[in-house]
Scaffold this active site. Sequence first.
Site, PDB file in Angstrom:
ATOM      1  N   GLY A  54      52.736   6.479   3.689  1.00 24.82           N
ATOM      2  CA  GLY A  54      51.516   5.670   3.706  1.00 24.82           C
ATOM      3  C   GLY A  54      51.533   4.671   2.577  1.00 24.82           C
ATOM      4  O   GLY A  54      52.334   4.795   1.642  1.00 24.82           O
ATOM      5  N   CYS A  81      57.738  10.862   2.087  1.00 23.96           N
ATOM      6  CA  CYS A  81      57.310   9.741   1.246  1.00 23.96           C
ATOM      7  C   CYS A  81      55.917  10.011   0.668  1.00 23.96           C
ATOM      8  O   CYS A  81      55.750  10.925  -0.121  1.00 23.96           O
ATOM      9  CB  CYS A  81      57.377   8.434   2.035  1.00 23.96           C
ATOM     10  SG  CYS A  81      57.305   6.985   0.978  1.00 23.96           S
ATOM     11  N   TYR A  82      54.884   9.258   1.081  1.00 24.64           N
ATOM     12  CA  TYR A  82      53.546   9.551   0.560  1.00 24.64           C
ATOM     13  C   TYR A  82      53.173  11.009   0.836  1.00 24.64           C
ATOM     14  O   TYR A  82      52.505  11.657   0.027  1.00 24.64           O
ATOM     15  CB  TYR A  82      52.512   8.619   1.205  1.00 24.64           C
ATOM     16  CG  TYR A  82      51.132   8.778   0.618  1.00 24.64           C
ATOM     17  CD1 TYR A  82      50.772   8.073  -0.514  1.00 24.64           C
ATOM     18  CD2 TYR A  82      50.200   9.651   1.179  1.00 24.64           C
ATOM     19  CE1 TYR A  82      49.510   8.235  -1.075  1.00 24.64           C
ATOM     20  CE2 TYR A  82      48.949   9.822   0.629  1.00 24.64           C
ATOM     21  CZ  TYR A  82      48.599   9.108  -0.498  1.00 24.64           C
ATOM     22  OH  TYR A  82      47.360   9.267  -1.058  1.00 24.64           O
ATOM     23  N   HIS A 176      62.866   8.371   4.298  1.00 26.17           N
ATOM     24  CA  HIS A 176      62.280   8.411   5.641  1.00 26.17           C
ATOM     25  C   HIS A 176      63.270   8.922   6.688  1.00 26.17           C
ATOM     26  O   HIS A 176      64.074   8.145   7.196  1.00 26.17           O
ATOM     27  CB  HIS A 176      61.798   7.010   6.044  1.00 26.17           C
ATOM     28  CG  HIS A 176      60.576   6.578   5.313  1.00 26.17           C
ATOM     29  ND1 HIS A 176      59.306   6.827   5.781  1.00 26.17           N
ATOM     30  CD2 HIS A 176      60.417   5.944   4.134  1.00 26.17           C
ATOM     31  CE1 HIS A 176      58.418   6.359   4.920  1.00 26.17           C
ATOM     32  NE2 HIS A 176      59.072   5.811   3.906  1.00 26.17           N
ATOM     33  N   GLU A 178      62.654   9.554   9.691  1.00 25.35           N
ATOM     34  CA  GLU A 178      62.279   9.113  11.039  1.00 25.35           C
ATOM     35  C   GLU A 178      62.903   7.780  11.435  1.00 25.35           C
ATOM     36  O   GLU A 178      62.899   7.436  12.613  1.00 25.35           O
ATOM     37  CB  GLU A 178      60.746   9.041  11.172  1.00 25.35           C
ATOM     38  CG  GLU A 178      60.051   7.948  10.367  1.00 25.35           C
ATOM     39  CD  GLU A 178      59.732   8.332   8.920  1.00 25.35           C
ATOM     40  OE1 GLU A 178      60.484   9.144   8.335  1.00 25.35           O
ATOM     41  OE2 GLU A 178      58.751   7.816   8.372  1.00 25.35           O
ATOM     42  N   ASP A 234      53.454   1.472  34.082  1.00 25.69           N
ATOM     43  CA  ASP A 234      52.440   2.447  33.683  1.00 25.69           C
ATOM     44  C   ASP A 234      51.475   2.779  34.823  1.00 25.69           C
ATOM     45  O   ASP A 234      51.217   3.950  35.098  1.00 25.69           O
ATOM     46  CB  ASP A 234      51.657   1.945  32.454  1.00 25.69           C
ATOM     47  CG  ASP A 234      52.582   1.701  31.270  1.00 25.69           C
ATOM     48  OD1 ASP A 234      53.717   2.222  31.295  1.00 25.69           O
ATOM     49  OD2 ASP A 234      52.180   0.991  30.332  1.00 25.69           O
ATOM     50  N   LYS A 376      56.442   5.240  26.025  1.00 24.63           N
ATOM     51  CA  LYS A 376      56.953   4.483  27.173  1.00 24.63           C
ATOM     52  C   LYS A 376      58.203   5.129  27.789  1.00 24.63           C
ATOM     53  O   LYS A 376      58.311   5.227  29.011  1.00 24.63           O
ATOM     54  CB  LYS A 376      57.300   3.062  26.712  1.00 24.63           C
ATOM     55  CG  LYS A 376      57.588   2.095  27.842  1.00 24.63           C
ATOM     56  CD  LYS A 376      56.306   1.559  28.407  1.00 24.63           C
ATOM     57  CE  LYS A 376      56.515   0.548  29.498  1.00 24.63           C
ATOM     58  NZ  LYS A 376      55.247  -0.022  29.948  1.00 24.63           N
TER      59      LYS A 376
END
Length: 530
Positions: A54, A81-82, A176, A178, A234, A376
Amino acid sequence: MHSKILILDFGSQVTQLIARRVRDAGVFSEVHPYDVSDEFIRTYGASGIILSGGPSSVTEGDTPRAPMAVFEAGVPVLGICYGMQTMAAQLGGVVENGLVREFGYAEVRAHGHTALLNGINDFVTDEGHGMLKVWMSHGDKVNQMPEGFKLMASTPNCPIAGMADESRRFYAVQFHPEVTHTLQGEAMLSRFVHEICGCKSDWNMPDYIEEAVAAIRAQVGSDEVILGLSGGVDSSVAAALIHRAIGDQLTCVFVDHGLLRLNEGKMVMDMFAKNLGVKVIHVDATAQFMGHLAGVTDPEAKRKIIGREFVEVFQVEAGKLSNAKWLAQGTIYPDVIESAGKGKKGAHTIKSHHNVGGLPETLNLKLLEPLRELFKDEVRKLGVALGLPHSMVYRHPFPGPGLGVRILGEVKHEYAELLRRADAIFIEELRNTVVDPQAEKQITWYDATSQAFAVFLPVKSVGVMGDGRTYDYVVALRAVQTQDFMTAHWAHLPYDLLGRVSNRIINEVRGINRVVYDISGKPPATIEWE
Ligand code: XMP
């Protein structure tokens, strides 16, 4: 019911990616704002909790903290991280405003053979230390670990780049995992959810169908549902899923505004009405749309008219279905997360993303959004699992205003007819041309581009065909490659492919005598021309 990982969002730009990676590892995960209540944490049923990064600084007073229940729930926690800094601060460690900020690539040394990192590395130094190539982005850093923690990772700039309290199964990293720049990030997150949290790989689309079908049945009971089918991925997948759940209680409305691609109406009707047996009302509203668009040249005015008329037509059709209690929409998870507001107190009331603006209020219908948990790529996998054709489910995106924003200036039926045919030739050639015929896995230029289409330019230029002079319109070809549609590169299509498309358009579409290729990136150009 599948196991799930709870991700608390402290406002990082990449929080969604954490959820993506965890789901890629076969484990369901959801993002919620950091300031959910202790009660929420206690009743949610997470097998593990991840605290995101963050933009704030825990060294400042009124900044976000995790609910204390996170650390009392008895489940593993991973701070990123944060998330690491707030974990340290909340459990009695010390975080300092770092003098040296660290952004980008870093090499981290693993320590302590923790359950999270043991055996995971990118290379091993001569001294035998396991090293990780990671992505860092932080100003503050943990200077003193809370009691019970041991060192898990370090860099020269950040001596405590990772810490762990293995008795409580609390882990934290300053980098990170991710993002794909952290090469072993996927392995670390997979290790966390599977081995540390004990989750099975039980999140997959074929199984999810059953769960989703049961949920839809429970939600709507014997009520009737209407859905605006656009031909896009969608709404199509939502229609197929809801139809699987409630059959004839679903009625779809397909509005043809005269600005669709070639044969699109027929394709949608064939697939849904004929093959799947879905009730579809096909409204040909071409005349109505063209009438309102006559003489209008401004792109935004055109968009507004198309949107307004769409609602108008849809409303009239919905009004005829007096028993309908629900309006189904193809809202997907990124829309839900984005509209939830990021890491701000009080900003996280989740608003519905209205694909068809204004409808729920005026129609007095309840919203049914069966894809609102899915990314998606999951929607696409679900579509395939539901039996929709691959070519449909993996189609390029198509804007709501359709060819209306691909015909520059005033929209005329005649222009739309020419454009539809030129566009279809371009797409057909992209689908028929393999990028590298020698490659093991053959992909076509259609799959190698993110979006491709033709644009109609209402200017005439001189040409020569046979013995005669022509004075006809111009078509521009656009093909881009992009991850997120926020920025894009123009696609380096082979010259012979472009040549073939140009020849075919000029020969087959009378009224067009010149084809050009758009070589502008985004920014500064946009993907669409209007
Ligand atoms: P731009 O042109 O802004 O396009 O670079 C980015 C992506 O958004 C799509 N797009 C639209 N989609 N209604 C839509 O539903 C619109 O008015 C609209 N305008 C652009 C565009 O096709 C591309 O995928």
